[in-house]
Design a protein around this motif. Structure first.
Motif, PDB file in Angstrom:
ATOM      1  N   THR A  57      21.897 -34.695  -3.209  1.00 36.82           N
ATOM      2  CA  THR A  57      20.903 -34.955  -2.180  1.00 36.82           C
ATOM      3  C   THR A  57      19.479 -34.801  -2.715  1.00 36.82           C
ATOM      4  O   THR A  57      19.128 -33.767  -3.279  1.00 36.82           O
ATOM      5  N   ARG A  58      18.713 -35.848  -2.524  1.00 38.99           N
ATOM      6  CA  ARG A  58      17.298 -35.914  -2.880  1.00 38.99           C
ATOM      7  C   ARG A  58      17.048 -35.298  -4.256  1.00 38.99           C
ATOM      8  O   ARG A  58      17.628 -35.719  -5.233  1.00 38.99           O
ATOM      9  N   ASP A  59      16.167 -34.287  -4.313  1.00 40.71           N
ATOM     10  CA  ASP A  59      15.917 -33.606  -5.588  1.00 40.71           C
ATOM     11  C   ASP A  59      16.196 -32.115  -5.424  1.00 40.71           C
ATOM     12  O   ASP A  59      15.517 -31.284  -6.007  1.00 40.71           O
ATOM     13  N   TYR A  60      17.211 -31.786  -4.648  1.00 44.05           N
ATOM     14  CA  TYR A  60      17.526 -30.395  -4.355  1.00 44.05           C
ATOM     15  C   TYR A  60      18.367 -29.777  -5.466  1.00 44.05           C
ATOM     16  O   TYR A  60      19.502 -30.205  -5.688  1.00 44.05           O
ATOM     17  N   PRO A  61      17.860 -28.758  -6.151  1.00 46.23           N
ATOM     18  CA  PRO A  61      18.645 -28.117  -7.211  1.00 46.23           C
ATOM     19  C   PRO A  61      19.986 -27.591  -6.714  1.00 46.23           C
ATOM     20  O   PRO A  61      21.007 -27.741  -7.395  1.00 46.23           O
ATOM     21  N   ALA A  62      20.015 -26.988  -5.515  1.00 49.83           N
ATOM     22  CA  ALA A  62      21.275 -26.448  -5.002  1.00 49.83           C
ATOM     23  C   ALA A  62      22.303 -27.557  -4.815  1.00 49.83           C
ATOM     24  O   ALA A  62      23.493 -27.364  -5.093  1.00 49.83           O
ATOM     25  N   SER A  63      21.875 -28.718  -4.359  1.00 54.56           N
ATOM     26  CA  SER A  63      22.793 -29.842  -4.187  1.00 54.56           C
ATOM     27  C   SER A  63      23.312 -30.316  -5.544  1.00 54.56           C
ATOM     28  O   SER A  63      24.510 -30.588  -5.695  1.00 54.56           O
ATOM     29  N   ALA A  64      22.436 -30.408  -6.533  1.00 55.02           N
ATOM     30  CA  ALA A  64      22.866 -30.823  -7.872  1.00 55.02           C
ATOM     31  C   ALA A  64      23.908 -29.858  -8.426  1.00 55.02           C
ATOM     32  O   ALA A  64      24.959 -30.278  -8.945  1.00 55.02           O
ATOM     33  N   LEU A  65      23.645 -28.571  -8.308  1.00 50.49           N
ATOM     34  CA  LEU A  65      24.575 -27.567  -8.843  1.00 50.49           C
ATOM     35  C   LEU A  65      25.875 -27.543  -8.051  1.00 50.49           C
ATOM     36  O   LEU A  65      26.958 -27.403  -8.631  1.00 50.49           O
ATOM     37  N   HIS A  66      25.787 -27.695  -6.734  1.00 48.10           N
ATOM     38  CA  HIS A  66      26.985 -27.677  -5.902  1.00 48.10           C
ATOM     39  C   HIS A  66      27.878 -28.878  -6.216  1.00 48.10           C
ATOM     40  O   HIS A  66      29.097 -28.736  -6.372  1.00 48.10           O
ATOM     41  N   GLU A  67      27.289 -30.047  -6.336  1.00 46.20           N
ATOM     42  CA  GLU A  67      28.087 -31.242  -6.627  1.00 46.20           C
ATOM     43  C   GLU A  67      28.671 -31.183  -8.040  1.00 46.20           C
ATOM     44  O   GLU A  67      29.806 -31.599  -8.255  1.00 46.20           O
ATOM     45  N   ALA A  68      27.918 -30.647  -8.991  1.00 46.03           N
ATOM     46  CA  ALA A  68      28.466 -30.454 -10.348  1.00 46.03           C
ATOM     47  C   ALA A  68      29.640 -29.477 -10.308  1.00 46.03           C
ATOM     48  O   ALA A  68      30.636 -29.659 -11.013  1.00 46.03           O
ATOM     49  N   ALA A  69      29.543 -28.453  -9.465  1.00 37.50           N
ATOM     50  CA  ALA A  69      30.635 -27.477  -9.331  1.00 37.50           C
ATOM     51  C   ALA A  69      31.891 -28.142  -8.782  1.00 37.50           C
ATOM     52  O   ALA A  69      32.998 -27.881  -9.266  1.00 37.50           O
ATOM     53  N   HIS A  70      31.738 -29.006  -7.781  1.00 38.09           N
ATOM     54  CA  HIS A  70      32.914 -29.718  -7.254  1.00 38.09           C
ATOM     55  C   HIS A  70      33.568 -30.546  -8.358  1.00 38.09           C
ATOM     56  O   HIS A  70      34.790 -30.592  -8.475  1.00 38.09           O
ATOM     57  N   TRP A  71      32.769 -31.201  -9.175  1.00 44.17           N
ATOM     58  CA  TRP A  71      33.301 -32.004 -10.279  1.00 44.17           C
ATOM     59  C   TRP A  71      34.042 -31.110 -11.265  1.00 44.17           C
ATOM     60  O   TRP A  71      35.106 -31.478 -11.768  1.00 44.17           O
ATOM     61  N   CYS A  72      33.509 -29.944 -11.545  1.00 46.21           N
ATOM     62  CA  CYS A  72      34.162 -29.023 -12.481  1.00 46.21           C
ATOM     63  C   CYS A  72      35.488 -28.488 -11.934  1.00 46.21           C
ATOM     64  O   CYS A  72      36.402 -28.209 -12.698  1.00 46.21           O
ATOM     65  N   VAL A  73      35.597 -28.346 -10.628  1.00 46.25           N
ATOM     66  CA  VAL A  73      36.831 -27.862 -10.009  1.00 46.25           C
ATOM     67  C   VAL A  73      37.885 -28.972  -9.954  1.00 46.25           C
ATOM     68  O   VAL A  73      39.076 -28.712 -10.119  1.00 46.25           O
ATOM     69  N   VAL A 106      35.541 -21.776  -1.780  1.00 52.41           N
ATOM     70  CA  VAL A 106      35.338 -20.558  -2.570  1.00 52.41           C
ATOM     71  C   VAL A 106      35.111 -20.886  -4.046  1.00 52.41           C
ATOM     72  O   VAL A 106      34.141 -20.421  -4.646  1.00 52.41           O
ATOM     73  N   LYS A 107      35.981 -21.673  -4.641  1.00 52.39           N
ATOM     74  CA  LYS A 107      35.852 -21.954  -6.082  1.00 52.39           C
ATOM     75  C   LYS A 107      34.595 -22.743  -6.418  1.00 52.39           C
ATOM     76  O   LYS A 107      33.864 -22.353  -7.332  1.00 52.39           O
ATOM     77  N   PRO A 108      34.294 -23.859  -5.727  1.00 53.54           N
ATOM     78  CA  PRO A 108      33.056 -24.547  -6.094  1.00 53.54           C
ATOM     79  C   PRO A 108      31.804 -23.721  -5.830  1.00 53.54           C
ATOM     80  O   PRO A 108      30.856 -23.767  -6.623  1.00 53.54           O
ATOM     81  N   GLN A 109      31.789 -22.930  -4.759  1.00 48.02           N
ATOM     82  CA  GLN A 109      30.594 -22.134  -4.512  1.00 48.02           C
ATOM     83  C   GLN A 109      30.477 -20.988  -5.512  1.00 48.02           C
ATOM     84  O   GLN A 109      29.368 -20.585  -5.871  1.00 48.02           O
ATOM     85  N   ALA A 110      31.595 -20.480  -6.006  1.00 46.56           N
ATOM     86  CA  ALA A 110      31.535 -19.463  -7.064  1.00 46.56           C
ATOM     87  C   ALA A 110      30.929 -20.068  -8.333  1.00 46.56           C
ATOM     88  O   ALA A 110      30.066 -19.457  -8.976  1.00 46.56           O
ATOM     89  N   LEU A 111      31.363 -21.279  -8.682  1.00 48.41           N
ATOM     90  CA  LEU A 111      30.768 -21.941  -9.847  1.00 48.41           C
ATOM     91  C   LEU A 111      29.295 -22.243  -9.608  1.00 48.41           C
ATOM     92  O   LEU A 111      28.472 -22.079 -10.514  1.00 48.41           O
ATOM     93  N   GLU A 112      28.960 -22.674  -8.399  1.00 53.03           N
ATOM     94  CA  GLU A 112      27.554 -22.948  -8.088  1.00 53.03           C
ATOM     95  C   GLU A 112      26.707 -21.700  -8.303  1.00 53.03           C
ATOM     96  O   GLU A 112      25.583 -21.782  -8.814  1.00 53.03           O
ATOM     97  N   CYS A 119      20.411 -21.056 -14.344  1.00 52.17           N
ATOM     98  CA  CYS A 119      19.105 -21.722 -14.223  1.00 52.17           C
ATOM     99  C   CYS A 119      18.002 -20.775 -13.771  1.00 52.17           C
ATOM    100  O   CYS A 119      16.843 -21.174 -13.693  1.00 52.17           O
ATOM    101  N   GLY A 120      18.367 -19.542 -13.413  1.00 56.89           N
ATOM    102  CA  GLY A 120      17.378 -18.612 -12.883  1.00 56.89           C
ATOM    103  C   GLY A 120      17.053 -18.878 -11.421  1.00 56.89           C
ATOM    104  O   GLY A 120      15.986 -18.496 -10.942  1.00 56.89           O
ATOM    105  N   LEU A 121      17.969 -19.526 -10.712  1.00 60.01           N
ATOM    106  CA  LEU A 121      17.759 -19.845  -9.296  1.00 60.01           C
ATOM    107  C   LEU A 121      18.565 -18.910  -8.409  1.00 60.01           C
ATOM    108  O   LEU A 121      19.606 -18.398  -8.819  1.00 60.01           O
ATOM    109  N   ARG A 122      18.099 -18.738  -7.193  1.00 53.34           N
ATOM    110  CA  ARG A 122      18.830 -17.926  -6.206  1.00 53.34           C
ATOM    111  C   ARG A 122      19.955 -18.758  -5.627  1.00 53.34           C
ATOM    112  O   ARG A 122      19.780 -19.949  -5.341  1.00 53.34           O
ATOM    113  N   PHE A 123      21.108 -18.147  -5.431  1.00 53.84           N
ATOM    114  CA  PHE A 123      22.255 -18.804  -4.801  1.00 53.84           C
ATOM    115  C   PHE A 123      22.379 -18.340  -3.365  1.00 53.84           C
ATOM    116  O   PHE A 123      22.224 -17.152  -3.073  1.00 53.84           O
ATOM    117  N   ARG A 124      22.679 -19.268  -2.472  1.00 52.51           N
ATOM    118  CA  ARG A 124      22.962 -18.944  -1.075  1.00 52.51           C
ATOM    119  C   ARG A 124      24.304 -19.564  -0.719  1.00 52.51           C
ATOM    120  O   ARG A 124      24.472 -20.782  -0.856  1.00 52.51           O
TER     121      ARG A 124
END
Length: 188
Positions: A57-73, A106-112, A119-124
């Motif tokens: 989604t757009r340029d949201y870092p959390a979205s990029a990391l979350h979608e990459a996590a789904h791919w990794c799972v 649980v698994k994709p959000q753990a990877l996220e 990346c030094g970003l906060r996770f929610r």
């Protein structure tokens, strides 16, 4: 907070995340991480596009990391299906649907969380059910934390590990697989 370096100012975080992902997987697994979309989606390679595309989604870092996590799972067969063939129900889920959502997230959000730390970003933690007015349950947050600890202590697949370490190198962060970096209280 320290001022952004020239590199960070010239290359927004999401561009750096996508760049790391694409260096890791574009050639080896014909997969690219791409931003600027209204909704996240995974598109396997086909007539319309010669490579697999993870859209965030757009340029949201959390979205990029979350979608990459789904791919990794996702396993090899799921990576051949649009949006990995995952079940998804939008906002307005029933309590039962929300429990199922939390179970599979649980698994994709753990990877996220690991990727965000790299990346030094906060996770929610995200319950992704805004209309209900409910946030992530305590059990869900604890499940994510336990899964992160498990990944750190027992390992994860090579795609997830390679991406996490490459992100940490790109962002100058310590080893994201150190379980001491993750505290359940952070998810409160």
């Amino acid at each position: 907070m320290p001022a952004l370096s020239i590199t960070e100012a010239e290359h927004p975080v999401t561009e750096r995340i996508a760049g790391v992902f694409n260096r890791c997987f574009a050639a080896a697994l014909n997969t690219r991480l791409c931003g600027g979309f209204e909704e996240p989606y995974y598109r396997p390679a086909g007539a319309a596009c010669p490579h697999h595309r993870i859209e965030f989604t757009r340029d949201y870092p959390a979205s990029a990391l979350h979608e990459a996590a789904h791919w990794c799972v996702a396993g090899e067969r799921r990576r051949l299906l649009p949006d990995y063939g995952y079940w998804y129900a939008p906002d307005g889920r029933s309590a039962e649907q929300q429990r199922e959502f939390e179970r599979v997230e649980v698994k994709p959000q753990a990877l996220e969380w690991i990727f965000a730390r790299a990346c030094g970003l906060r996770f929610r933690a995200s319950a992704d059910n805004l209309h209900s007015g409910l946030g992530p349950s305590d059990a869900f947050k604890e499940g994510i934390w336990r899964q992160v600890r498990k990944y750190c202590e027992e390992g994860m697949n090579s795609r997830a590990r390679g991406f996490a370490l490459a992100l940490a190198r790109e962002f100058g962060r310590p080893d994201p697989m150190d379980p001491r970096h993750y505290q359940l209280a952070e998810l409160a």
